[in-house]
Design a protein around this motif. Structure first.
Motif, PDB file in Angstrom:
ATOM      1  N   ASP A 148      54.251  47.795  48.187  1.00 13.72           N
ATOM      2  CA  ASP A 148      55.561  47.603  48.805  1.00 13.72           C
ATOM      3  C   ASP A 148      55.448  47.014  50.206  1.00 13.72           C
ATOM      4  OD1 ASP A 148      57.175  48.532  46.697  1.00 13.72           O
ATOM      5  OD2 ASP A 148      56.844  50.623  47.280  1.00 13.72           O
ATOM      6  N   GLY A 149      54.341  47.299  50.891  1.00 14.41           N
ATOM      7  CA  GLY A 149      54.203  46.833  52.268  1.00 14.41           C
ATOM      8  C   GLY A 149      53.496  45.509  52.421  1.00 14.41           C
ATOM      9  N   LEU A 150      53.029  44.911  51.308  1.00 11.65           N
ATOM     10  CA  LEU A 150      52.238  43.684  51.419  1.00 11.65           C
ATOM     11  C   LEU A 150      53.039  42.510  51.968  1.00 11.65           C
ATOM     12  CD1 LEU A 150      50.067  43.741  48.155  1.00 11.65           C
ATOM     13  CD2 LEU A 150      49.323  44.185  50.503  1.00 11.65           C
ATOM     14  N   ILE A 151      54.296  42.398  51.553  1.00  9.37           N
ATOM     15  CA  ILE A 151      55.089  41.238  51.973  1.00  9.37           C
ATOM     16  C   ILE A 151      55.248  41.221  53.490  1.00  9.37           C
ATOM     17  CG2 ILE A 151      57.386  40.197  51.872  1.00  9.37           C
ATOM     18  CD1 ILE A 151      57.511  41.065  48.929  1.00  9.37           C
ATOM     19  N   ASP A 152      55.457  42.400  54.082  1.00  8.92           N
ATOM     20  CA  ASP A 152      55.575  42.471  55.541  1.00  8.92           C
ATOM     21  C   ASP A 152      54.280  42.033  56.236  1.00  8.92           C
ATOM     22  OD1 ASP A 152      58.169  43.356  55.385  1.00  8.92           O
ATOM     23  OD2 ASP A 152      57.642  45.483  55.514  1.00  8.92           O
ATOM     24  N   GLU A 153      53.158  42.141  55.534  1.00 13.43           N
ATOM     25  CA  GLU A 153      51.864  41.725  56.067  1.00 13.43           C
ATOM     26  C   GLU A 153      51.596  40.233  55.847  1.00 13.43           C
ATOM     27  OE1 GLU A 153      49.713  43.622  57.715  1.00 13.43           O
ATOM     28  OE2 GLU A 153      50.855  45.476  57.517  1.00 13.43           O
ATOM     29  N   GLY A 154      52.539  39.550  55.184  1.00 11.14           N
ATOM     30  CA  GLY A 154      52.335  38.138  54.876  1.00 11.14           C
ATOM     31  C   GLY A 154      51.460  37.911  53.662  1.00 11.14           C
ATOM     32  N   ILE A 155      51.310  38.970  52.848  1.00 14.21           N
ATOM     33  CA  ILE A 155      50.546  38.891  51.599  1.00 14.21           C
ATOM     34  C   ILE A 155      51.556  38.940  50.464  1.00 14.21           C
ATOM     35  CG2 ILE A 155      48.615  39.837  50.279  1.00 14.21           C
ATOM     36  CD1 ILE A 155      47.858  39.267  53.181  1.00 14.21           C
ATOM     37  N   THR A 156      51.792  37.824  49.795  1.00 10.93           N
ATOM     38  CA  THR A 156      52.891  37.755  48.822  1.00 10.93           C
ATOM     39  C   THR A 156      52.407  37.517  47.397  1.00 10.93           C
ATOM     40  OG1 THR A 156      53.186  35.407  49.355  1.00 10.93           O
ATOM     41  CG2 THR A 156      54.546  36.988  50.553  1.00 10.93           C
ATOM     42  N   SER A 157      51.118  37.760  47.169  1.00 15.13           N
ATOM     43  CA  SER A 157      50.544  37.603  45.834  1.00 15.13           C
ATOM     44  C   SER A 157      49.403  38.596  45.687  1.00 15.13           C
ATOM     45  CB  SER A 157      50.045  36.174  45.606  1.00 15.13           C
ATOM     46  OG  SER A 157      49.325  35.708  46.739  1.00 15.13           O
ATOM     47  N   PHE A 158      49.202  39.061  44.473  1.00 15.80           N
ATOM     48  CA  PHE A 158      48.117  39.998  44.210  1.00 15.80           C
ATOM     49  C   PHE A 158      47.443  39.625  42.901  1.00 15.80           C
ATOM     50  CE2 PHE A 158      51.715  41.757  41.979  1.00 15.80           C
ATOM     51  CZ  PHE A 158      51.193  42.316  40.827  1.00 15.80           C
ATOM     52  N   LYS A 159      46.186  40.015  42.777  1.00 12.30           N
ATOM     53  CA  LYS A 159      45.387  39.622  41.621  1.00 12.30           C
ATOM     54  C   LYS A 159      44.928  40.841  40.840  1.00 12.30           C
ATOM     55  CE  LYS A 159      41.191  36.943  40.481  1.00 12.30           C
ATOM     56  NZ  LYS A 159      40.026  36.233  41.085  1.00 12.30           N
ATOM     57  N   LEU A 160      45.054  40.732  39.523  1.00 14.68           N
ATOM     58  CA  LEU A 160      44.556  41.734  38.591  1.00 14.68           C
ATOM     59  C   LEU A 160      43.475  41.110  37.724  1.00 14.68           C
ATOM     60  CD1 LEU A 160      47.961  43.228  37.365  1.00 14.68           C
ATOM     61  CD2 LEU A 160      46.475  44.148  39.154  1.00 14.68           C
ATOM     62  N   PHE A 161      42.624  41.955  37.167  1.00 17.29           N
ATOM     63  CA  PHE A 161      41.531  41.505  36.309  1.00 17.29           C
ATOM     64  C   PHE A 161      41.637  42.147  34.938  1.00 17.29           C
ATOM     65  CE2 PHE A 161      39.920  40.689  40.494  1.00 17.29           C
ATOM     66  CZ  PHE A 161      39.036  39.621  40.376  1.00 17.29           C
ATOM     67  N   MET A 162      41.617  41.315  33.913  1.00 22.05           N
ATOM     68  CA  MET A 162      41.497  41.811  32.542  1.00 22.05           C
ATOM     69  C   MET A 162      40.022  41.830  32.117  1.00 22.05           C
ATOM     70  SD  MET A 162      44.749  39.624  31.099  1.00 22.05           S
ATOM     71  CE  MET A 162      45.441  40.649  29.793  1.00 22.05           C
ATOM     72  N   MET A 210      46.368  36.452  37.655  1.00 22.73           N
ATOM     73  CA  MET A 210      45.627  37.132  36.596  1.00 22.73           C
ATOM     74  C   MET A 210      44.321  36.431  36.246  1.00 22.73           C
ATOM     75  SD  MET A 210      45.725  39.812  34.675  1.00 22.73           S
ATOM     76  CE  MET A 210      47.456  40.298  34.617  1.00 22.73           C
ATOM     77  N   HIS A 211      43.227  37.199  36.275  1.00 31.47           N
ATOM     78  CA  HIS A 211      41.973  36.770  35.653  1.00 31.47           C
ATOM     79  C   HIS A 211      42.077  37.174  34.193  1.00 31.47           C
ATOM     80  CE1 HIS A 211      37.344  36.412  35.728  1.00 31.47           C
ATOM     81  NE2 HIS A 211      37.703  36.617  34.487  1.00 31.47           N
ATOM     82  N   ALA A 212      42.296  36.181  33.336  1.00 26.60           N
ATOM     83  CA  ALA A 212      42.631  36.450  31.928  1.00 26.60           C
ATOM     84  C   ALA A 212      41.423  36.230  31.020  1.00 26.60           C
ATOM     85  CB  ALA A 212      43.801  35.568  31.488  1.00 26.60           C
ATOM     86  N   GLU A 213      40.661  37.286  30.809  1.00 26.35           N
ATOM     87  CA  GLU A 213      39.600  37.336  29.810  1.00 26.35           C
ATOM     88  C   GLU A 213      39.553  38.762  29.258  1.00 26.35           C
ATOM     89  OE1 GLU A 213      35.757  34.763  30.575  1.00 26.35           O
ATOM     90  OE2 GLU A 213      36.184  35.970  32.353  1.00 26.35           O
ATOM     91  N   ASN A 214      39.258  38.907  27.993  1.00 27.52           N
ATOM     92  CA  ASN A 214      39.173  40.235  27.386  1.00 27.52           C
ATOM     93  C   ASN A 214      37.809  40.854  27.721  1.00 27.52           C
ATOM     94  OD1 ASN A 214      38.859  42.463  25.595  1.00 27.52           O
ATOM     95  ND2 ASN A 214      40.387  41.580  24.221  1.00 27.52           N
ATOM     96  N   GLY A 215      37.766  41.543  28.858  1.00 24.41           N
ATOM     97  CA  GLY A 215      36.515  42.053  29.381  1.00 24.41           C
ATOM     98  C   GLY A 215      35.771  43.023  28.483  1.00 24.41           C
ATOM     99  N   GLN A 259      38.045  32.313  22.735  1.00 27.25           N
ATOM    100  CA  GLN A 259      39.018  33.214  22.112  1.00 27.25           C
ATOM    101  C   GLN A 259      39.366  34.376  23.044  1.00 27.25           C
ATOM    102  OE1 GLN A 259      36.294  31.991  20.633  1.00 27.25           O
ATOM    103  NE2 GLN A 259      36.693  31.425  18.494  1.00 27.25           N
ATOM    104  N   MET A 260      38.385  34.801  23.852  1.00 31.60           N
ATOM    105  CA  MET A 260      38.615  35.906  24.780  1.00 31.60           C
ATOM    106  C   MET A 260      39.560  35.493  25.906  1.00 31.60           C
ATOM    107  SD  MET A 260      36.785  38.432  23.522  1.00 31.60           S
ATOM    108  CE  MET A 260      37.591  37.780  22.048  1.00 31.60           C
ATOM    109  N   GLU A 261      39.530  34.216  26.268  1.00 33.92           N
ATOM    110  CA  GLU A 261      40.450  33.717  27.294  1.00 33.92           C
ATOM    111  C   GLU A 261      41.833  33.456  26.716  1.00 33.92           C
ATOM    112  OE1 GLU A 261      40.953  30.073  30.556  1.00 33.92           O
ATOM    113  OE2 GLU A 261      39.104  30.212  29.379  1.00 33.92           O
ATOM    114  N   GLU A 262      41.885  32.871  25.529  1.00 35.23           N
ATOM    115  CA  GLU A 262      43.184  32.604  24.920  1.00 35.23           C
ATOM    116  C   GLU A 262      43.943  33.905  24.666  1.00 35.23           C
ATOM    117  OE1 GLU A 262      45.166  30.213  21.153  1.00 35.23           O
ATOM    118  OE2 GLU A 262      43.256  31.223  20.860  1.00 35.23           O
ATOM    119  N   GLU A 263      43.243  34.886  24.105  1.00 32.70           N
ATOM    120  CA  GLU A 263      43.894  36.163  23.771  1.00 32.70           C
ATOM    121  C   GLU A 263      44.436  36.840  25.017  1.00 32.70           C
ATOM    122  OE1 GLU A 263      44.356  40.343  23.653  1.00 32.70           O
ATOM    123  OE2 GLU A 263      42.588  39.430  24.579  1.00 32.70           O
ATOM    124  N   ALA A 264      43.613  36.906  26.055  1.00 31.05           N
ATOM    125  CA  ALA A 264      44.033  37.576  27.287  1.00 31.05           C
ATOM    126  C   ALA A 264      45.175  36.822  27.964  1.00 31.05           C
ATOM    127  CB  ALA A 264      42.854  37.716  28.236  1.00 31.05           C
TER     128      ALA A 264
END
Length: 487
Positions: free
Chosen positions: A147-161, A190-195, A223-228
């Motif tokens: 919730d506080g990231l935008i105030d810090e000027g951070i407007t994107s976040f990354k997740l890993f599959m 998103m890092h989109a791979e079926n880890g 296939q692991m990238e397409e699926e994810a």
């Protein structure tokens, strides 16, 4: 305040090109003038501190590399470029802003990860820099911290599959983070791979004695990238979150993105130069006298290089033309062969994932203009304008217009650039470029029919005539707004 006039060149934007003079006052572009204009007087050149003659050259907005990893801890070591060395190399290559990734791992606090990256970068960068936030542990604490990231000027976040046990988020965690994205306006990357499935395949290959770098690409099958990618798209659609898929390498993953965009969904993708030029067969399967089959470790990255026989590289260029892929970043995460990549000498699973490209992105993409794969305007759009729009910087970055930061590159289409680490007999650079902190070049031998002549960062000339004129600490932190690319 220093004033600079860039005269005689062709100003190129994402929408066109034309002869124009550019006037920078201090750190800001204040005028874009028709040649011979007397709007600011009869002899503007005589009234400024510096005149740069760009006759016969292109004048473009400074490049923005929106995906870098300076000093990233990975695989028991750290990415070899510091913020100082990596941003200096970026400047040499015509990039005037980067967006790096602050890291929160499972069990750590988001605020602590962000503070650590501020400490790494502050006072060390040659060019301006911003941060995305990696969320490596989606729980109540991290969701609240978002919730506080935008105030810090951070407007994107990354997740890993991918990367179970390190950064991996399962579908339930992704769902909750995307709900937060939809609620706040944060852009989900998103890092989109079926880890988990990749780990099974990698273990099976290793058990069969297939441990060379080549098998890194086999384990991380398309296939692991397409699926994810499809799974990420559907979770984003369910939650209403905008989705940006990083380092897309497989043509089948592009097809998933294209399908979603055809539905009108806020789904975007980036690719990297390595997926346009390099391949499973030629690089991951490379052999050398020094390293044998381990030579391919130079190009171990994730997502992996794809098979040229399957046509992935051709499809990536096509996707850039059709806007199924919107921009090109580097995923710059360099490691030296000696002391870092060779941690996986006996097993590809232990090779630190990443290659170094931040210095060469603008040149490599310009070569696509030379060969007719993209237009001159699309080059600027992919490497500067869209990154600025996608990540809340447009107007200040990504464009040459009054009020924008004085981030300008003078590019000579009649020049030439030989990329490589190679040294002459006396140990001199042998006319090649290499300023990244690594003991090899992933782009050794590539020849570019163009050259970065002058680089200006917020009004200061930092590269000119083959000389570096910048300094540690020239760069400032960029507080970003929300994405300006969403429908």
């Amino acid at each position: 305040m220093t004033t600079t006039l860039i005269t005689g060149g062709t100003v190129v934007s994402a929408t066109g090109r034309g002869e124009a003079d550019v006037l920078i006052d201090g750190e800001t572009i204040v005028a874009v003038l028709q040649p011979g204009s007397e709007l600011l007087g009869t002899d503007v050149a005589a009234s400024v501190d510096t005149v740069i003659d760009a006759t016969g050259k292109y004048v473009i907005p400074g490049g923005i590399d929106a995906h870098t990893h300076m000093e990233l801890p990975f695989g028991g070591t750290n990415a070899s470029d510091t913020f100082e060395t990596g941003t200096r190399a970026a400047a040499w290559g015509g990039t005037t802003s980067i967006i790096d990734f602050a890291v929160q791992r499972y069990g750590e606090r988001v605020q602590d990860g962000l503070a650590a990256w501020h400490e790494k970068a502050a006072g060390n960068c040659a060019i301006d820099y911003g941060f995305h936030q990696i969320i490596g542990g989606v729980d109540e604490d991290s969701l609240q911290a978002m919730d506080g990231l935008i105030d810090e000027g951070i407007t994107s976040f990354k997740l890993f599959m991918a990367y179970p046990g390190v950064f991996y988020s399962d579908d339930a965690q992704i769902l909750r983070a995307m709900q937060k994205s939809a609620e706040t306006g944060l852009l989900t990357m998103m890092h989109a791979e079926n880890g988990p499935a990749i780990d099974v395949l990698a273990a099976q290959l290793a058990e069969a004695g297939k441990k060379a770098p080549y098998y890194h690409g086999i384990a991380r099958a398309w296939q692991m990238e397409e699926e994810a990618t499809h799974r990420a798209i559907m979770l984003a659609n369910l939650t209403g979150a905008p989705l940006y898929v990083v380092h897309v390498s497989a043509k089948q993953a592009v097809e998933q993105l294209a399908w979603a965009r055809d539905q009108g969904w806020n789904v975007f993708g980036e690719t990297c130069p390595q997926y346009l030029y390099l391949s499973l067969e030629e690089q991951l399967g490379a052999f050398s006298q020094e390293w044998g089959q381990f030579e391919g470790a130079k190009w171990v990255c994730s997502t992996p290089l794809r098979s040229r026989d399957e046509g992935h590289q051709h499809h990536m260029w096509q996707a850039l033309r059709t806007n199924d892929i919107q921009m090109v970043s580097t995923d710059h995460c360099p490691f030296c062969m000696k002391g870092q990549k060779d941690l996986g000498l006996d097993d590809f699973r232990a090779i630190p994932n990443g290659i170094g490209s931040v210095e060469h992105r603008m040149d490599l993409m310009y070569q696509g203009v030379v060969t007719g794969k993209i237009t001159l305007e699309r080059w600027v759009e992919l490497t500067s304008t869209t990154p600025a729009r996608m990540f809340g910087l447009y107007g200040r970055k990504g464009v040459i217009q009054p009020g924008a930061d004085g981030d300008v590159v003078v590019y000579d289409p009649n020049g030439h650039t030989s990329i490589g680490y190679g040294l002459g007999p006396d140990g001199s650079p042998n006319g090649k470029t290499h300023h990244m902190n690594m003991d090899h070049s992933a782009w050794e031998g590539y020849e570019i029919d163009g050259h970065v002549d002058t680089v200006i960062s917020r009004g200061k000339v930092v590269v000119d005539g083959g000389e570096y004129l910048g300094a540690k600490g020239d760069g400032r932190f960029l507080k970003r707004g929300l994405s300006q690319y969403l429908t």
